[in-house]
Write a protein that holds these residues in place. Structure first.
Motif, short mmCIF file in Angstrom:
data_model
loop_
_atom_site.label_atom_id
_atom_site.label_comp_id
_atom_site.label_asym_id
_atom_site.label_seq_id
_atom_site.Cartn_x
_atom_site.Cartn_y
_atom_site.Cartn_z
N CYS A 24 0.84 -1.20 0.00
CA CYS A 24 0.00 0.00 0.00
C CYS A 24 0.87 1.25 0.00
CB CYS A 24 -0.90 -0.01 1.24
SG CYS A 24 -1.93 1.45 1.32
N PRO A 131 -3.16 0.96 -7.19
CA PRO A 131 -1.83 1.20 -7.75
C PRO A 131 -0.70 0.55 -6.96
CG PRO A 131 -2.61 3.17 -6.64
CD PRO A 131 -3.74 2.18 -6.60
N GLY A 132 -1.03 -0.07 -5.83
CA GLY A 132 0.01 -0.72 -5.04
C GLY A 132 0.35 -2.12 -5.53
S1 SF4 Z 1 -5.65 2.26 -3.51
FE1 SF4 Z 1 -4.15 0.68 -2.97
S2 SF4 Z 1 -2.20 1.79 -2.67
FE2 SF4 Z 1 -3.87 3.30 -2.59
S3 SF4 Z 1 -4.39 3.48 -0.39
FE3 SF4 Z 1 -5.78 1.95 -1.30
S4 SF4 Z 1 -4.74 -0.01 -0.93
FE4 SF4 Z 1 -3.19 1.59 -0.65
#
Ligand code: SF4
Ligand code: SF4
Length: 184
Positions: A24, A131-132
């Motif tokens: 994340c 995007p993680g």
């Molecule tokens: S979208 Fe993915 S990277 Fe962004 S805060 Fe949520 S879990 Fe984390």
């Protein structure tokens, strides 16, 4: 790989064997773009702690309240990082995101989504909007740490998270009471 390209282009769930890893970035996208439905236990706990104004009801379902910009009421921006103020009562939908574990291959590709855990078979997908995610050969961390934790949370009642959440976890004292320190 053609299959991965196709799934990504249509935003369809991706089997875990096509994922290299997930970490994340605390970008806050998931806490802004999606509504969070609560189960009855989560509703009781959150409404009891933060009041009924922290939830909303629509078409017989209960959701976390969102701000006018769409962000979750419990999302905090601290020094440019988006952090969850509900660390100790985070709804299951948030704890599992972006993973989607199932007991049958409902999104297809059983050979790529299958995960043997103990004596049971599960089928694990991810939602590619996060995007993680990175793609490729699954890392050992993903296979041995992240996915078992996700399955424990979904099917075995686990609440705590170590590998399947942001590594940036705010101290409760910096966020509680959550509604007084929010920057939007
Ligand atoms: S979208 Fe993915 S990277 Fe962004 S805060 Fe949520 S879990 Fe984390
Ligand atoms: S409860 Fe936390 S993780 Fe869930 S949407 Fe709100 S800020 Fe994001």
């Amino acid at each position: 790989m053609q299959l991965l390209r196709s799934l990504l282009s249509y935003g369809k769930p991706v089997p875990w064997r096509l994922i290299h890893d997930w970490k994340c970035h605390a970008c806050g996208d998931c806490c802004t773009r999606y509504v969070v439905e609560l189960n009855p236990r989560e509703y009781a706990q959150i409404a009891h702690t933060y009041g009924f104004s922290s939830v909303t009801v629509s078409a017989g379902k209960i959701y976390l309240k969102r701000r006018p910009d769409g962000s979750c009421l419990f999302l905090h921006n601290l020094n440019g990082r988006n952090l969850c103020g509900l660390q100790h009562a985070k709804p299951e939908a948030c704890r599992l995101w972006p993973f989607n574990p199932q007991e049958s291959p409902i999104f297809g590709h059983p050979e790529l989504s299958h995960y043997r855990y103990g004596r049971k078979s599960f089928y694990v997908y991810v939602i590619p909007a996060c995007p993680g995610l990175s793609y490729g050969e699954p890392s050992r961390r993903l296979k041995e740490k992240v996915i078992p934790e996700i399955l424990d949370m979904k099917f075995r009642g686990r609440i705590s998270q170590k590998y399947s959440t942001s590594t940036v976890v705010p101290k409760p004292s910096t966020l509680y009471p959550p509604l007084t320190v929010v920057r939007v």
